[in-house]
Design a protein around this motif. Structure first.
Motif, mmCIF file in Angstrom:
data_model
loop_
_atom_site.group_PDB
_atom_site.id
_atom_site.type_symbol
_atom_site.label_atom_id
_atom_site.label_comp_id
_atom_site.label_asym_id
_atom_site.label_seq_id
_atom_site.Cartn_x
_atom_site.Cartn_y
_atom_site.Cartn_z
ATOM 1 N N UNK A 277 0.815 -1.217 0.000
ATOM 2 C CA UNK A 277 0.000 0.000 0.000
ATOM 3 C C UNK A 277 0.845 1.262 0.000
ATOM 4 N N UNK A 278 2.148 1.119 0.161
ATOM 5 C CA UNK A 278 3.043 2.282 0.139
ATOM 6 C C UNK A 278 2.685 3.353 1.167
ATOM 7 N N UNK A 279 1.946 2.977 2.223
ATOM 8 C CA UNK A 279 1.551 3.942 3.251
ATOM 9 C C UNK A 279 0.051 4.231 3.252
ATOM 10 N N UNK A 280 -0.662 3.679 2.279
ATOM 11 C CA UNK A 280 -2.128 3.812 2.249
ATOM 12 C C UNK A 280 -2.737 2.508 2.766
ATOM 13 N N UNK A 281 -3.991 2.552 3.249
ATOM 14 C CA UNK A 281 -4.628 1.324 3.753
ATOM 15 C C UNK A 281 -4.898 0.343 2.621
ATOM 16 N N UNK A 282 -4.046 -0.670 2.528
ATOM 17 C CA UNK A 282 -4.184 -1.670 1.472
ATOM 18 C C UNK A 282 -3.467 -2.937 1.915
ATOM 19 N N UNK A 283 -4.120 -4.068 1.749
ATOM 20 C CA UNK A 283 -3.526 -5.361 2.064
ATOM 21 C C UNK A 283 -4.162 -6.378 1.125
ATOM 22 N N UNK A 284 -3.718 -7.619 1.201
ATOM 23 C CA UNK A 284 -4.208 -8.608 0.244
ATOM 24 C C UNK A 284 -3.916 -10.008 0.739
ATOM 25 N N UNK A 311 -9.205 3.199 -5.062
ATOM 26 C CA UNK A 311 -8.440 3.711 -6.201
ATOM 27 C C UNK A 311 -7.225 4.564 -5.825
ATOM 28 N N UNK A 312 -7.283 5.289 -4.724
ATOM 29 C CA UNK A 312 -6.115 6.092 -4.331
ATOM 30 C C UNK A 312 -5.048 5.177 -3.710
ATOM 31 N N UNK A 313 -5.500 4.229 -2.869
ATOM 32 C CA UNK A 313 -4.557 3.293 -2.245
ATOM 33 C C UNK A 313 -3.872 2.421 -3.293
ATOM 34 N N UNK A 314 -4.618 1.947 -4.273
ATOM 35 C CA UNK A 314 -4.002 1.098 -5.301
ATOM 36 C C UNK A 314 -3.014 1.913 -6.151
ATOM 37 N N UNK A 315 -3.302 3.182 -6.375
ATOM 38 C CA UNK A 315 -2.355 4.032 -7.123
ATOM 39 C C UNK A 315 -1.052 4.160 -6.341
ATOM 40 N N UNK A 316 -1.181 4.326 -5.035
ATOM 41 C CA UNK A 316 -0.008 4.472 -4.166
ATOM 42 C C UNK A 316 0.810 3.179 -4.156
ATOM 43 N N UNK A 317 0.129 2.053 -4.008
ATOM 44 C CA UNK A 317 0.814 0.759 -3.967
ATOM 45 C C UNK A 317 1.493 0.435 -5.293
ATOM 46 N N UNK A 318 0.772 0.699 -6.377
ATOM 47 C CA UNK A 318 1.303 0.409 -7.709
ATOM 48 C C UNK A 318 2.559 1.241 -7.989
ATOM 49 N N UNK A 319 2.504 2.517 -7.662
ATOM 50 C CA UNK A 319 3.670 3.389 -7.902
ATOM 51 C C UNK A 319 4.848 2.916 -7.051
ATOM 52 N N UNK A 320 4.571 2.468 -5.827
ATOM 53 C CA UNK A 320 5.634 1.977 -4.942
ATOM 54 C C UNK A 320 6.273 0.719 -5.526
ATOM 55 N N UNK A 321 5.439 -0.243 -5.941
ATOM 56 C CA UNK A 321 5.984 -1.494 -6.492
ATOM 57 C C UNK A 321 6.789 -1.230 -7.763
ATOM 58 N N UNK A 322 6.344 -0.272 -8.558
ATOM 59 C CA UNK A 322 7.072 0.020 -9.812
ATOM 60 C C UNK A 322 8.452 0.613 -9.535
ATOM 61 N N UNK A 323 8.589 1.312 -8.422
ATOM 62 C CA UNK A 323 9.919 1.822 -8.044
ATOM 63 C C UNK A 323 10.809 0.703 -7.520
ATOM 64 N N UNK A 324 10.252 -0.150 -6.643
ATOM 65 C CA UNK A 324 11.125 -1.139 -5.996
ATOM 66 C C UNK A 324 11.520 -2.278 -6.935
ATOM 67 N N UNK A 325 10.839 -2.400 -8.069
ATOM 68 C CA UNK A 325 11.255 -3.480 -8.977
ATOM 69 C C UNK A 325 12.303 -3.016 -9.984
#
Ligand SMILES: *Cc1c(COP(=O)(O)O)cnc(C)c1O
Length: 434
Positions: A277-284, A311-325
């Motif tokens: 979640x990169x700091x937003x409420x998101x888990x799976x 939609x805001x949390x997934x944007x945050x998580x997606x941007x985070x994962x794209x950086x760390x990969x």
């Protein structure tokens, strides 16, 4: 800072009048270490600033999520543009699909995934799914592992293997924890005995592969291997709780670390949170298609959420994962984390302070004892008064580590070599006084 100029104090008083203990999650209250919690005003990179505008080097990173540091430009951009398009719809979005694709491509043990809003929700739902998919009720967890605060997980060991656990929280009836078996972490003989007694009734074994909720204790390779073998033999599911370790210890998460030593190793279900979640409420939680298809609306295991896949949390998580990969991200993060723990160990040795430490990727732990503990009973032997002295010594010097000795620490990509050097220098000063 004299008490009457410390602006955290009146804030804490106001908070305590309105919010139980003044906090919305217990460990924030500094109850274990004493003193006044720092109220955070803002954060940037590896730092946050409190109510007095004092700067701290942040080794909590929101308890793990902030792997890029605070306010990473690409993440901010993604969150801002997502917010402009809408906060929540209660209907599907393309971004949920993109995030699912991204996570599944990086952790191949999962073929399908369900997004939720907190690690607690994910862990609780994984247990329900394991029970629904196997038609069994009992499950095993290990002392010292935390899987969120669902009722059936707030349990400590009973008096013997034949007995079931005792609730660790008021408000959890004994009937609710009667199916939870609590065993010692890293104890192969006890695990084998429990399977011999209850194996055919077990829905799953749930485990933190590197237990970050007893500071930092790795499941040994033989122990993890035995967990996997016994689950397979008895038809129970192996559930890895990677809420903390997922995308934190390696791009492929802790399961990829174990797969290096245990050929073909994979869990049946994986629980994720924090970094995704990169700091937003998101888990799976996710796993093979055949198991995941037991979930509603396809199957009979109910699970839902108004804000799930936000939609805001997934944007945050997606941007985070794209950086760390990006190439070399984890090599650099691991090297930085290693330099911190090596520096701390050398400083402790120079001052004659007993010290042991371990790290993986951007997650670390240390103990003020000469040998790394292997289970919760050994962790409990830590000298907490000494830890509290160390905590406050570091805090006074602008270094913020977890305010409890049972918690792991986190290094982000924003921590510089200078931040590490300043931290080690501060620690050495405090070690002198211990
Ligand atoms: C943080 C954590 C949880 C709980 O996640 P929340 O988002 O706080 O509910 C569960 N399991 C592990 C291993 C965790 O570290």
């Amino acid at each position: 800072m004299t008490p009457n100029t410390d602006l955290n104090i009146p804030l804490f008083e106001r908070a305590k009048a309105l919010i139980p203990g003044g906090v919305n999650s217990p460990v924030r209250a500094f109850k274990a270490v004493g003193g006044t919690p720092r109220f955070v005003k803002r954060a940037q990179g590896a730092y946050f600033w409190d109510a007095n505008d004092q700067r701290f080097i942040d080794y909590i990173g929101s308890w793990g999520p902030m792997i890029l540091g605070h306010g990473h430009p690409a993440v901010l951009e993604a969150v801002q543009s997502a917010a402009l398009e809408g906060f929540s719809f209660g209907a599907p979005t393309e971004r949920e699909v993109e995030l699912a694709e991204e996570i599944l491509s990086l952790v191949p043990s999962m073929e399908m995934i369900r997004l939720v809003s907190s690690g607690t929700e994910a862990g609780m739902s994984a247990i329900r799914l394991a029970r629904g998919a196997t038609g069994r009720s009992k499950f095993i967890k290990f002392e010292g592992c935390y899987h969120g605060h669902a009722d059936s997980l707030l349990v400590k060991a009973g008096s013997g293997l034949a007995t079931f656990g005792n609730a660790t929280s008021a408000g959890v009836p004994p009937e609710v924890v009667q199916h939870t078996i609590v065993l010692e972490y890293n104890n192969v003989a006890q695990l084998e005995e429990a399977f011999a007694l209850h194996g055919k009734e077990l829905a799953c074994v749930m485990i933190e592969p590197i237990a970050g909720n007893m500071n930092f204790v790795r499941a040994s390779v033989p122990f993890m291997k035995r967990c996997r073998e016994l689950c397979t033999e008895y038809g129970a599911l192996l559930v890895l709780d990677e809420v903390m370790t997922g995308f934190r210890v390696a791009l492929g998460s802790a399961q990829s670390v174990y797969a290096k030593s245990i050929p073909g190793f994979k869990p049946d279900l994986t629980v994720l949170g924090k970094v995704i979640g990169g700091g937003m409420p998101l888990a799976a939680f996710g796993g093979p298609r055949a198991i995941m298809e037991h979930l509603a609306p396809l199957g009979g295991v109910y699970q839902a959420g108004t804000l799930s896949g936000n939609p805001v949390a997934t944007a945050c998580g997606l941007a985070t994962l794209r950086e760390i990969k990006k190439p070399d991200f984890f090599d650099a993060l691991s090297a930085r984390t290693r330099s911190l723990v090596d520096g701390l160990a050398a400083a402790a040795a120079a001052e004659g302070v007993p010290f042991s430490t371990d790290c993986e990727g951007g997650m670390f732990g240390f103990f003020l004892m000469p040998e790394l503990p292997q289970n919760y009973a050994q962790v409990l032997k830590t000298d907490s008064a000494r830890f509290n002295q160390l905590f406050h010594g570091l805090l006074d010097r602008g270094v913020y580590i977890a305010p409890a000795l049972y918690e792991a620490g986190f290094v982000s990509a924003a921590h510089t070599a200078d931040d590490i050097a300043a931290t080690v220098a501060a620690a050495r000063e405090v070690f002198k006084t211990l």
